[in-house]
Design an enzyme around this catalytic site. Structure first.
Site, PDB file in Angstrom:
ATOM      1  N   ASP A 266       0.821  -1.200   0.000  1.00 29.66           N
ATOM      2  CA  ASP A 266       0.000   0.000   0.000  1.00 29.66           C
ATOM      3  C   ASP A 266       0.862   1.259   0.000  1.00 29.66           C
ATOM      4  OD1 ASP A 266      -2.372  -1.298  -0.085  1.00 29.66           O
ATOM      5  OD2 ASP A 266      -2.868  -1.072   2.032  1.00 29.66           O
ATOM      6  N   LYS A 288      -3.812   2.737  -2.380  1.00 32.14           N
ATOM      7  CA  LYS A 288      -5.123   3.378  -2.498  1.00 32.14           C
ATOM      8  C   LYS A 288      -5.156   4.517  -1.478  1.00 32.14           C
ATOM      9  CE  LYS A 288      -7.677  -0.310  -1.721  1.00 32.14           C
ATOM     10  NZ  LYS A 288      -6.678  -1.392  -1.641  1.00 32.14           N
ATOM     11  N   MET A 403      -9.243   7.523   8.846  1.00 29.62           N
ATOM     12  CA  MET A 403      -9.435   8.179   7.538  1.00 29.62           C
ATOM     13  C   MET A 403     -10.517   9.246   7.626  1.00 29.62           C
ATOM     14  SD  MET A 403      -9.360   4.622   5.324  1.00 29.62           S
ATOM     15  CE  MET A 403     -10.514   3.855   6.491  1.00 29.62           C
TER      16      MET A 403
END
Length: 492
Positions: A266, A288, A403
């Protein structure tokens, strides 16, 4: 599929080395040593332990007690009761000397060089072509540590730490590896089958006691592995890389990285973590990130399946813990549908790292009776619609939003709308555990403005609840005004 191409510079396969670590076979080789001091005796003992035929040149009057004792008991040591001269270097594999003066050291150094013999002058690094490290001896397993002469005490401290990690039984396992190695090479061709056998061997070496049946079990494993060799099925391991600090990796995660053929990592995985991977492993960025061009999950799934069916050992390296907001469930389902073996190695999730860095217990009995991890970023890029805001608005519930940078304003307004006090303690951490870590402590009423000021280009973690009151108090105690930003260095 362009998104699957590497999008950032990979770390160097090998960073610069101060010295090349070389393990030199001396069994039956002639080595010369000039000097009879205690320091020379220690080097002599080391050389004899390697099986060298050692010739010591030193007048009797200059022999220390330890050198004399070593000469008396060592059949592989030949003592010459005279000073050295240029003739001693003929046929020598190595040359060592203990010289009192720089002039004598320089003379010995140039004489050895002229004879084409590698040379070491004890405690005079300017006259050394090679150096001795601090040694952990589990022979045939040998570990040598060097600080390039900068800090010998540091090398000794590292050696003590390694000593505690390597069981004494590793010596016997290493010897057993030598016994069965030829059998392994005959039965298993180079590649995944052979490496898989040795990885299982290593796991046993660190977890099992060697007994009379160990050799037979290993020979059985060789046969089992050979019977599977015709199968091209690989393996996928989902590995948690933690929040960024490589020292927070589990030992099992490091072993998985060392065993991988391919690593799909990642965008949030740190360079320090990737440095622990097997050098030969192919590394592919499949990151991502919210608000940025990203790889489609379907493409990542297809890539894992294709690589595993080609017989590769694939590590899917995810920031934090794979099972917490890591979409591991989708990847596991896709792999199992293709009958591809999949394993999961958990990692330290960001909320745990946040608690550690702040010195805060997320479930302190006086402040919090439960803890919840909530995603602040749904498939549509906004807060999920099914969040139970009423239950999250109780201050005794510790809530950590992952997030949540781009949805901070909605988090604030939703909690206030469901009755949470505007003065409830809130902590925001960015890039937790990394060198660019930032932290902000304040109240719920200030949350949206704080995140807007901090920015959302790096991973944002938001902690809400009474459990963070002590962090706010400590923050204020540093002289920072409430709502100020603190830049924090990585732990360690």
């Amino acid at each position: 599929m362009d998104a699957l191409k590497p999008q950032r510079n990979e770390p160097a396969r090998m960073e610069r080395l101060a010295k090349l670590p070389v393990f030199w076979g001396l069994e039956g080789k002639r080595v010369v040593l000039a000097g009879g001091s205690d320091g020379a005796a220690w080097k002599a003992e080391l050389l004899l332990a390697c099986g060298a035929e050692l010739h010591v040149y030193c007048e009797e009057s200059e022999l220390s007690e330890s050198s004399a004792a070593l000469i008396a008991k060592s059949p592989m040591l030949t003592w010459h009761d005279r000073s050295w001269d240029a003739d001693i270097f003929k046929g020598a594999e190595l040359a060592l000397a203990d010289c009192e003066t720089d002039a004598e050291a320089e003379r010995f150094y140039h004489a050895a060089r002229a004879a084409g013999v590698p040379v070491n002058i004890i405690d005079k690094p300017e006259f050394c072509q090679f150096q001795f490290g601090s040694i952990v001896n589990r022979s045939p397993v040998v570990v040598s540590i060097s600080t390039d002469g900068a800090a010998p005490i540091l090398a000794q401290a590292i050696r003590r730490r390694i000593e505690t990690l390597l069981p004494l039984s590793l010596k016997d396992w290493g010897a057993l590896a030598q016994v069965i190695r030829e059998r392994v090479n005959l039965r298993l061709v180079p590649g995944s089958a052979r490496r898989s056998f040795w990885e299982k061997f290593v796991d046993r070496a660190f977890t099992e006691r060697l007994d009379d049946g160990s050799k037979e079990r290993l020979l059985t494993d060789i046969g089992t592995q050979a019977s599977r060799e015709g199968s091209s099925a690989g393996l996928v391991t989902l590995v948690g890389a933690g929040p960024g600090d490589a020292e927070l990796l589990t030992l099992k995660a490091v072993r998985a990285l060392q065993a991988a053929d391919v690593i799909l990592f990642d965008d949030l995985v740190s360079v320090e973590v990737l440095e622990l991977a097997r050098r030969e492993a192919k590394r592919m960025l499949v990151g991502k990130r919210g608000g940025r061009e990203s790889c489609r999950q379907e493409d990542i799934n297809d890539m894992m399946i294709r690589l595993a069916k080609a017989g590769k050992r694939v590590v899917r390296l995810k920031s934090g813990d794979p099972m917490i907001f890591g979409r591991a469930g989708e990847e596991i389902a896709a792999l199992e549908a293709e009958n591809i073996p999949v394993e999961v190695v958990p990692g330290i999730t960001a909320a745990s790292a946040m608690a550690s860095r702040l010195g805060v217990s997320l479930t302190h009995r006086d402040h919090a009776q439960s803890v919840r991890f909530v995603t602040g970023h749904s498939r549509q890029g906004k807060l999920p619609e099914n969040i139970d805001w009423q239950s999250l608005s109780i201050p005794s519930v510790t809530t950590v939003f992952y997030m949540g940078g781009r949805t901070a304003a909605n988090i604030q307004s939703s909690l206030l709308a469901h009755g949470m006090s505007a003065s409830t303690p809130v902590v925001v951490m960015i890039s937790v555990s990394r060198t660019n870590e930032q932290r902000w402590c304040g109240s719920l009423a200030q949350l949206a403005a704080a995140v807007e000021r901090l920015g959302v280009n790096e991973p944002v973690l938001i902690g809400v609840g009474d459990a963070f009151r002590s962090a706010s108090a400590a923050f204020s105690g540093t002289g920072k005004e409430e709502g100020a930003v603190m830049f924090a260095q990585k732990a360690g």
